[in-house]
Design a protein around this motif. Sequence first.
Motif, PDB file in Angstrom:
ATOM      1  N   ASP B 360     -11.115   6.586  -5.274  1.00 37.16           N
ATOM      2  CA  ASP B 360     -10.896   7.997  -5.560  1.00 37.16           C
ATOM      3  C   ASP B 360     -10.045   8.125  -6.827  1.00 37.16           C
ATOM      4  O   ASP B 360      -8.950   7.562  -6.910  1.00 37.16           O
ATOM      5  CB  ASP B 360     -10.182   8.636  -4.365  1.00 37.16           C
ATOM      6  N   ARG B 361     -10.556   8.826  -7.828  1.00 37.33           N
ATOM      7  CA  ARG B 361      -9.895   8.901  -9.122  1.00 37.33           C
ATOM      8  C   ARG B 361      -8.487   9.462  -9.017  1.00 37.33           C
ATOM      9  O   ARG B 361      -7.547   8.946  -9.629  1.00 37.33           O
ATOM     10  CB  ARG B 361     -10.761   9.762 -10.065  1.00 37.33           C
ATOM     11  N   ALA B 362      -8.340  10.538  -8.228  1.00 34.23           N
ATOM     12  CA  ALA B 362      -7.021  11.172  -8.092  1.00 34.23           C
ATOM     13  C   ALA B 362      -6.032  10.202  -7.461  1.00 34.23           C
ATOM     14  O   ALA B 362      -4.889  10.055  -7.917  1.00 34.23           O
ATOM     15  CB  ALA B 362      -7.136  12.440  -7.263  1.00 34.23           C
ATOM     16  N   ALA B 363      -6.479   9.514  -6.425  1.00 30.57           N
ATOM     17  CA  ALA B 363      -5.599   8.540  -5.764  1.00 30.57           C
ATOM     18  C   ALA B 363      -5.248   7.407  -6.717  1.00 30.57           C
ATOM     19  O   ALA B 363      -4.106   6.932  -6.762  1.00 30.57           O
ATOM     20  CB  ALA B 363      -6.274   7.998  -4.511  1.00 30.57           C
ATOM     21  N   ALA B 364      -6.224   6.993  -7.522  1.00 23.92           N
ATOM     22  CA  ALA B 364      -5.983   5.915  -8.484  1.00 23.92           C
ATOM     23  C   ALA B 364      -4.936   6.348  -9.506  1.00 23.92           C
ATOM     24  O   ALA B 364      -4.050   5.578  -9.882  1.00 23.92           O
ATOM     25  CB  ALA B 364      -7.286   5.527  -9.178  1.00 23.92           C
ATOM     26  N   MET B 365      -5.027   7.607  -9.943  1.00 22.47           N
ATOM     27  CA  MET B 365      -4.050   8.110 -10.925  1.00 22.47           C
ATOM     28  C   MET B 365      -2.654   8.126 -10.337  1.00 22.47           C
ATOM     29  O   MET B 365      -1.679   7.755 -10.990  1.00 22.47           O
ATOM     30  CB  MET B 365      -4.456   9.500 -11.413  1.00 22.47           C
ATOM     31  N   GLU B 366      -2.592   8.541  -9.092  1.00 23.94           N
ATOM     32  CA  GLU B 366      -1.296   8.570  -8.427  1.00 23.94           C
ATOM     33  C   GLU B 366      -0.697   7.162  -8.360  1.00 23.94           C
ATOM     34  O   GLU B 366       0.480   6.939  -8.659  1.00 23.94           O
ATOM     35  CB  GLU B 366      -1.483   9.131  -7.021  1.00 23.94           C
ATOM     36  N   LYS B 367      -1.528   6.214  -7.997  1.00 27.25           N
ATOM     37  CA  LYS B 367      -1.052   4.830  -7.899  1.00 27.25           C
ATOM     38  C   LYS B 367      -0.638   4.294  -9.267  1.00 27.25           C
ATOM     39  O   LYS B 367       0.400   3.637  -9.396  1.00 27.25           O
ATOM     40  CB  LYS B 367      -2.138   3.932  -7.285  1.00 27.25           C
ATOM     41  N   LEU B 368      -1.447   4.583 -10.261  1.00 23.83           N
ATOM     42  CA  LEU B 368      -1.112   4.068 -11.597  1.00 23.83           C
ATOM     43  C   LEU B 368       0.213   4.658 -12.082  1.00 23.83           C
ATOM     44  O   LEU B 368       1.042   3.956 -12.663  1.00 23.83           O
ATOM     45  CB  LEU B 368      -2.238   4.380 -12.597  1.00 23.83           C
ATOM     46  N   ALA B 369       0.428   5.935 -11.819  1.00 27.97           N
ATOM     47  CA  ALA B 369       1.693   6.570 -12.222  1.00 27.97           C
ATOM     48  C   ALA B 369       2.864   5.865 -11.541  1.00 27.97           C
ATOM     49  O   ALA B 369       3.892   5.578 -12.166  1.00 27.97           O
ATOM     50  CB  ALA B 369       1.667   8.046 -11.882  1.00 27.97           C
ATOM     51  N   LYS B 370       2.709   5.558 -10.259  1.00 27.64           N
ATOM     52  CA  LYS B 370       3.777   4.860  -9.527  1.00 27.64           C
ATOM     53  C   LYS B 370       3.994   3.453 -10.086  1.00 27.64           C
ATOM     54  O   LYS B 370       5.127   2.986 -10.203  1.00 27.64           O
ATOM     55  CB  LYS B 370       3.415   4.751  -8.045  1.00 27.64           C
ATOM     56  N   ILE B 371       2.902   2.791 -10.393  1.00 26.42           N
ATOM     57  CA  ILE B 371       3.006   1.420 -10.917  1.00 26.42           C
ATOM     58  C   ILE B 371       3.764   1.415 -12.242  1.00 26.42           C
ATOM     59  O   ILE B 371       4.677   0.629 -12.458  1.00 26.42           O
ATOM     60  CB  ILE B 371       1.597   0.805 -11.099  1.00 26.42           C
ATOM     61  N   GLU B 372       3.385   2.364 -13.127  1.00 20.67           N
ATOM     62  CA  GLU B 372       4.030   2.414 -14.441  1.00 20.67           C
ATOM     63  C   GLU B 372       5.518   2.729 -14.280  1.00 20.67           C
ATOM     64  O   GLU B 372       6.361   2.169 -14.973  1.00 20.67           O
ATOM     65  CB  GLU B 372       3.362   3.480 -15.306  1.00 20.67           C
ATOM     66  N   ALA B 373       5.838   3.643 -13.340  1.00 23.15           N
ATOM     67  CA  ALA B 373       7.243   4.015 -13.129  1.00 23.15           C
ATOM     68  C   ALA B 373       8.026   2.812 -12.606  1.00 23.15           C
ATOM     69  O   ALA B 373       9.139   2.530 -13.069  1.00 23.15           O
ATOM     70  CB  ALA B 373       7.328   5.183 -12.158  1.00 23.15           C
ATOM     71  N   LEU B 374       7.454   2.101 -11.652  1.00 24.93           N
ATOM     72  CA  LEU B 374       8.161   0.946 -11.078  1.00 24.93           C
ATOM     73  C   LEU B 374       8.320  -0.156 -12.127  1.00 24.93           C
ATOM     74  O   LEU B 374       9.379  -0.780 -12.232  1.00 24.93           O
ATOM     75  CB  LEU B 374       7.393   0.424  -9.851  1.00 24.93           C
ATOM     76  N   GLU B 375       7.285  -0.338 -12.920  1.00 25.43           N
ATOM     77  CA  GLU B 375       7.340  -1.393 -13.935  1.00 25.43           C
ATOM     78  C   GLU B 375       8.504  -1.161 -14.903  1.00 25.43           C
ATOM     79  O   GLU B 375       9.154  -2.110 -15.345  1.00 25.43           O
ATOM     80  CB  GLU B 375       6.013  -1.445 -14.687  1.00 25.43           C
ATOM     81  N   GLN B 376       8.746   0.110 -15.201  1.00 21.01           N
ATOM     82  CA  GLN B 376       9.870   0.452 -16.089  1.00 21.01           C
ATOM     83  C   GLN B 376      11.202  -0.044 -15.542  1.00 21.01           C
ATOM     84  O   GLN B 376      12.108  -0.377 -16.297  1.00 21.01           O
ATOM     85  CB  GLN B 376       9.947   1.979 -16.276  1.00 21.01           C
ATOM     86  N   GLN B 377      11.310  -0.056 -14.204  1.00 17.24           N
ATOM     87  CA  GLN B 377      12.586  -0.444 -13.598  1.00 17.24           C
ATOM     88  C   GLN B 377      12.721  -1.948 -13.405  1.00 17.24           C
ATOM     89  O   GLN B 377      13.768  -2.435 -13.017  1.00 17.24           O
ATOM     90  CB  GLN B 377      12.725   0.202 -12.218  1.00 17.24           C
ATOM     91  N   LEU B 378      11.640  -2.675 -13.629  1.00 17.19           N
ATOM     92  CA  LEU B 378      11.690  -4.123 -13.425  1.00 17.19           C
ATOM     93  C   LEU B 378      12.183  -4.802 -14.703  1.00 17.19           C
ATOM     94  O   LEU B 378      12.088  -4.243 -15.785  1.00 17.19           O
ATOM     95  CB  LEU B 378      10.298  -4.644 -13.021  1.00 17.19           C
TER      96      LEU B 378
END
Lengths: 141, 446
Positions: B360-378
């Motif tokens: 699901d594109r919307a779900a994928a976008m949500e996940k990608l946003a979370k991934i990018e945010a978490l990556e910033q903190q690593l």
Amino acid sequence: MPDAIRMRFDVDGDDFAGAGVASSEVKRALKKLGMPPDLVKRTAICMYEGEINMVIHANGGVAMAAIRPDRVEIELCDRGPGIADVELAMQEGYSTASEQARNLGFGAGMGLPNMKRYADEMTIDSRPGEGTTVRMVIRAR
Amino acid sequence: MERKLFHSVTLNLDKCKGCTTCIKHCPTEAIRVRFGKAYIIEERCIDCGQCIRVCPHRAKSAVCDSFDALSDFRFNIALPAPSLYGQFHNLTDAGLVLTGLLRLGFDQVYEVSAAAEYLSDYMRSEYLKTHDLPRPAISSACPACVRLIRQRFPELMRHVVPHAAPVELAAMLARREAAEQTGLSPGEIGVFFISPCPAKVTASRLPVGLEKPVMDGVLSMTDVYTRLLPVLKTIREPEVLPQAGLMGIGWSVSGGEGAALLNGNYLAVDGIENVIQILEDLEDEKLPDLTFIELNACTQGCVGGCLTVENPYGARMRIKKLMKGLPVSRNRFTFKGEDRDVVKFDYELQYVPVFVLDEDRAAAMEKLAKIEALEQQLPGLHCGSCGAPSCRAFAEDVVLGRASEEDCIFKMRERMQYMAGSSDADEYLPAPFRHKKDLPPHGHKK
């Protein structure tokens, strides 16, 4: 759901080898989202051509992308010399690239025409002496 | 069309120490370390064999069939990959190796290089003359590369030549010819490939583009080499004539398949990282106009497979020596009518979207946003302590529920600092990551 995934990249001037980071990162993100292959490809080409232009002509700049469910919006901003005659610059084969850039295989005068060809919308806002902003929209077909 | 997964590349749990070498070298980020052991995310593995090459504990290996399998059949055929010829010192005639295979218990040999020549001829006379096909055509011979394209480059799938690989064509033709000669039913004939790599083992069970497996087993080239060495010493004269010319044998090294097209406008790329780079460039239209791209996951081509004995460069040199003096090609594709279709895929390649975050594109976008945010903190050190190859891969694992945020020792330290209310948690970090000020800068001074 976020309205868009936003990505921002500083593009270094004169770093020919490093150019392409923005386009490959955006491409990677689009593939992870399962965007249509055709959109992925067109976005990568537009973004890459834009990045290269900023390196060759404008001593770098900023490349931004906003990924939305049905489209990608690209904005490329630089504080370079600007484009004196946009219509001329859009012609295939026209280039003002330096000798150095040409020696590296760039400067074929296909950058802007390629962007125009692959983007669904494209606007160039340029002021000589101040800089250029290129905006493109690539839609899922 | 995606069938049950099988991978030749497997892990020996007893030998694995859970070090992070393999996760760093896997081109598809298919390996994680969990509970002290590596674990392969099966749907991502392309059987390229990188992890087998780099594992310092020899814990990764390729599952092959054993010679015992020959006893299940009344008539056995060996299909030697031409890379086998590159394993022997001073081999002057491929016929000696073929004779050796008969001594090992095979009733017949069918050289894969002969089938390669049929394919080259077919490509020259038919495929390259059909002009409405996407260019460049991409070779389908290396199953690891084809799998990679199906995972990561769906836009390029239509470029892949929809033909069986030489070994598959060899298997089909060998079985058919033997059935005619012997009067046995095809099922009574055992067809065994001698493989330089695990990708071919996997492809033998789950063929790419073909409905059914066409081989009965795959033997490791190392295993066959070990058995052949003593036997070869006893053979004075070859008893079997080689069926292939230099073109077919040349397929074993990078550039051989391309050269056999007799069309100079090709590119031959070897080594999986180079293959990935060239596919990215091709997708972005950064390459000049080309007719054909040959891809080999292994360095120098099939001679670099991880089931070979000789190093790829030495093997390449031997293959080149062996090619001298051979006729250019001994096989023309003279099949008629429907028989011509023997080389063709039974079905189109299917996209395997293993890297897509969500259907699901919307779900994928949500996940990608979370991934990018978490990556910033690593920390961006890609230390591998979490068991993932990079901070980004780890962020993705967390968001996809495959890992917990506190599997990151730096995240864990933050939490400990918070709970302890002090900064002494540095003690819990490995030396390179400590922040102690009393350590000498770039501490090599004595």
